[in-house]
Scaffold this motif. Structure first.
Motif, PDB file in Angstrom:
ATOM      1  N   ALA A 133      45.863  44.985  26.581  1.00 46.79           N
ATOM      2  CA  ALA A 133      44.529  44.839  27.102  1.00 46.79           C
ATOM      3  C   ALA A 133      44.462  43.575  27.911  1.00 46.79           C
ATOM      4  N   SER A 134      45.150  43.550  28.982  1.00 50.00           N
ATOM      5  CA  SER A 134      45.341  42.397  29.823  1.00 50.00           C
ATOM      6  C   SER A 134      44.179  42.289  30.760  1.00 50.00           C
ATOM      7  N   ALA A 135      43.269  41.349  30.469  1.00 49.76           N
ATOM      8  CA  ALA A 135      42.091  41.199  31.303  1.00 49.76           C
ATOM      9  C   ALA A 135      42.343  40.273  32.472  1.00 49.76           C
ATOM     10  N   SER A 136      43.357  39.414  32.375  1.00 48.73           N
ATOM     11  CA  SER A 136      43.547  38.418  33.425  1.00 48.73           C
ATOM     12  C   SER A 136      44.432  38.907  34.535  1.00 48.73           C
ATOM     13  N   LYS A 140      46.829  40.129  40.064  1.00 48.29           N
ATOM     14  CA  LYS A 140      45.481  39.903  40.519  1.00 48.29           C
ATOM     15  C   LYS A 140      44.967  38.627  39.848  1.00 48.29           C
ATOM     16  N   PRO A 141      44.023  37.912  40.471  1.00 50.71           N
ATOM     17  CA  PRO A 141      43.544  36.656  39.895  1.00 50.71           C
ATOM     18  C   PRO A 141      42.971  36.848  38.495  1.00 50.71           C
ATOM     19  N   SER A 142      43.092  35.808  37.686  1.00 54.18           N
ATOM     20  CA  SER A 142      42.550  35.847  36.337  1.00 54.18           C
ATOM     21  C   SER A 142      41.038  35.991  36.396  1.00 54.18           C
ATOM     22  N   THR A 143      40.492  36.725  35.471  1.00 47.87           N
ATOM     23  CA  THR A 143      39.045  36.895  35.408  1.00 47.87           C
ATOM     24  C   THR A 143      38.435  35.773  34.593  1.00 47.87           C
ATOM     25  N   GLY A 144      37.161  35.519  34.837  1.00 50.49           N
ATOM     26  CA  GLY A 144      36.471  34.478  34.089  1.00 50.49           C
ATOM     27  C   GLY A 144      36.428  34.780  32.607  1.00 50.49           C
ATOM     28  N   ALA A 186      38.106  33.384  27.082  1.00 61.59           N
ATOM     29  CA  ALA A 186      38.711  33.715  25.790  1.00 61.59           C
ATOM     30  C   ALA A 186      39.896  32.810  25.495  1.00 61.59           C
ATOM     31  N   ALA A 187      40.718  32.530  26.520  1.00 62.65           N
ATOM     32  CA  ALA A 187      41.854  31.628  26.326  1.00 62.65           C
ATOM     33  C   ALA A 187      41.391  30.236  25.954  1.00 62.65           C
ATOM     34  N   PHE A 188      40.317  29.757  26.560  1.00 69.84           N
ATOM     35  CA  PHE A 188      39.781  28.434  26.244  1.00 69.84           C
ATOM     36  C   PHE A 188      39.257  28.386  24.812  1.00 69.84           C
TER      37      PHE A 188
END
Length: 595
Positions: A110-113, A124-128, A133-135
């Motif tokens: 489930a790769s959102a970034s 593709k660029p990482s999503t906000g 979530a990573a932060f």
């Protein structure tokens, strides 16, 4: 099969004349993907069967005067249904094959970034949302800032060093406003700024470009670095970063590790650090490390010698004189006889000599320390092994000095005679070989070798000791400038102990040259004669001038070496403490067992 219009008598006749052709109508050749995959043959046979049934029904309908049946529409519909079913079967088999191959889960991470394009090569660029979530995973107290404690915990969970100097370096990479914490804005900005570098590091390991790192790929990556690794090591590497326990490492999971590496370590040592962080043993350096150490030592030595060449020339003149000669008088004599460029006479062979000498000293010492560290076993309680002992440091330093001296001594002897006699390089070399043969290039080696073994052993020991004391007193790791000062102080301390051997070495080299008489039979004889005829203080003749030269020279050497080593990522995780990588690996192993 549906009908469309009524047959007339004429159309019935027309159909009768062509019904044989329809009955034997060949099917179109299967698409190339079917031939390659071997998945559609049963469907094609089913389609052929259904078309045959349709033709028979059309014959019956024609005989009974029924409506016309569009056979081409029938074939097209059947083939479309077959193609759809075959594509579905292909997707299912590909997913199953992905799960079986090297333990890879092809279920969509489930790769959102980052989503792979058709070729799997461009992200593709990482999503906000993904970066948020990573932060949050690091900002455990949810106050919107990652502090030192939270960063140390995150580093420890991924097997990375959690020492203050390591965490400080990571924070400096993120911290734009200088408050020594990482805000969400700084975190997102850092990731976006380095996105291409992070992706490049991931792609370098992801050989099949499927967006997942398997055990086979991890093992291949570290072996390409010249590191010895087995399947067990690769399994530990995957387990360390595999947050969702699917047996592979996605880009998002790998990015969590990459984002906690200092810039140089990210650029130079991704695979080595991953193995060191995951392993419960000390991991040797990759094949590229000795070359980087040689380069750092060579640059440090050549730059420093060129800076202090005028002082070096004057010191040789002072030590070679049996009478009194001051620094100012020596420099003035050179300027009067040879002009300003005379101050650098003898510097070319000096630089040629110092490049391999300095390179070998630092590289051999570093590799000898690794040699001892890699043979240390963890303590009984499972904690990281202890660091180097004093005898081990002395042996490493002594061997570094001996290796460098044996390799570079002929150039050192030629440089000494050039500085004293004012002759050129080629002429000096010919003169020495003609007078004493090739072995003449090693005349006076014994005192030089003894002085360099003792000097390097003590010098490196004092340097490491002072660096440790600095960290103990200040609570922080010595930077390049501090290491330069510490190196200079340790060199001056060592010089005081070994200076009499330096004086003897110089006297032994120049006797019998330039019209000088041969006065000394051996090292001991030289020491006795100097003490008797000139006084014991003569054994430290030129010491003050040497201190003036040595301090800036050694400062430049250690400053340059430390700066180049940091820029090239020399040492990997061990650069943050000898036992840093081993301690990190121990922590990582414990964490992976909990997983």
């Amino acid at each position: 099969i549906s009908s469309s219009s009524s047959f007339t008598s004429s159309s019935s006749s027309s159909f009768s004349s062509t019904q044989h052709a329809h009955a034997t109508l060949p099917l179109p050749p299967p698409p190339p993907m079917f031939a390659s995959l071997g998945l559609a043959l049963p469907r094609i046979r089913e389609c052929q069967r259904r078309v045959g049934e349709g033709v028979e029904r059309m014959r019956a309908a024609a005989a009974a005067g029924a409506e016309r049946v569009p056979i081409l529409a029938s074939i097209t519909a059947c083939m479309t249904a077959s193609l759809t079913a075959s594509q579905q079967q292909q997707q299912i088999q590909q997913q199953q094959a992905g799960k079986d191959r090297c333990g890879k889960a092809s279920s969509a991470s489930a790769s959102a970034s980052f989503k792979l394009d058709k070729k799997g090569s461009k992200p593709k660029p990482s999503t906000g949302a993904d970066l948020d979530a990573a932060f949050r995973r690091v900002d455990t107290d949810g106050n919107g800032h990652i502090d030192r404690g939270e960063l140390q915990a995150a580093c420890a969970s991924l097997g990375l060093p959690s020492s203050d100097d390591y965490v400080d370096e990571v924070i400096r990479g993120y911290d734009v406003d200088g408050d020594k914490t990482i805000s969400k804005k700084e975190f997102v900005g850092f990731i976006k700024q380095r996105e291409q570098a992070l992706w490049k590091a991931f792609q370098a390991i992801d050989v099949d470009k499927d967006g997942m790192l398997s055990q086979d790929e991890a093992l291949k990556a570290v072996r390409q670095l010249g590191l010895k690794a087995e399947g067990r090591d690769a399994a530990q590497m995957i387990r360390l970063l595999d947050a969702n326990h699917d047996g592979v490492v996605s880009y998002e999971e790998f990015r969590a590790y990459l984002s906690l590496l200092p810039a140089a370590q990210l650029r130079e040592n991704v695979g080595w650090n991953w193995l060191a962080a995951a392993s419960d043993r000390a991991v040797p350096a990759p094949a590229s490390q000795p070359f980087k150490q040689l380069l750092a030592g060579a640059l440090g030595g050549s730059i420093s010698r060129t800076v202090v060449a005028p002082l070096d020339r004057a010191i040789f003149m002072i030590q070679a004189e049996t009478g009194r000669l001051s620094l100012g008088s020596a420099l003035q004599r050179v300027l009067q006889k040879e002009g300003p460029m005379g101050l650098w006479r003898g510097n070319t062979p000096n630089v040629i000599k110092v490049i391999p000498r300095s390179a070998l000293q630092f590289a051999v010492y570093a590799n000898m320390k690794d040699f001892f560290l890699l043979r240390k076993k963890p303590k009984a309680d499972g904690s990281a092994p202890a660091g180097l002992t004093t005898p081990e440091r002395l042996i490493a330093g002594g061997l570094a000095g001996a290796t460098a001296t044996v390799v570079t001594y002929p150039l050192d002897l030629i440089r000494s005679q050039m500085a004293v006699n004012g002759t050129k390089l080629v002429d000096t070399f010919k003169s020495v070989v003609k007078a004493a043969g090739p072995l003449g290039l090693y005349r006076g080696l014994t005192p030089t070798l003894g002085a360099d073994i003792v000097g390097n052993a003590l010098g490196f020991l004092l340097y490491d000791t002072y660096v440790d004391k600095y960290k103990m007193l200040t609570g922080k790791k010595a930077g390049s400038v501090e290491r330069g000062v510490i190196g200079a102080l340790s060199a001056c301390t060592c010089l005081t102990i070994t200076f009499p051997l330096e004086v003897v070495m110089t006297r032994m080299r120049v006797q019998g040259t330039g019209g000088r008489a041969i006065l000394y039979k051996s090292v001991a004889d030289c020491l006795v004669q100097i003490a008797q005829k000139e006084g014991v203080s003569a054994l430290w003749k030129g010491a003050l001038t040497t201190y003036i030269k040595v301090f800036p020279q050694v400062f430049v050497v250690y400053f340059t070496v430390a700066s180049v080593n940091k820029a090239l990522g020399v040492g990997g995780l061990r650069a943050y403490g000898e036992e840093g990588a081993a301690a990190a690996g121990t922590a990582a192993t414990a964490a992976s067992k909990k997983k």
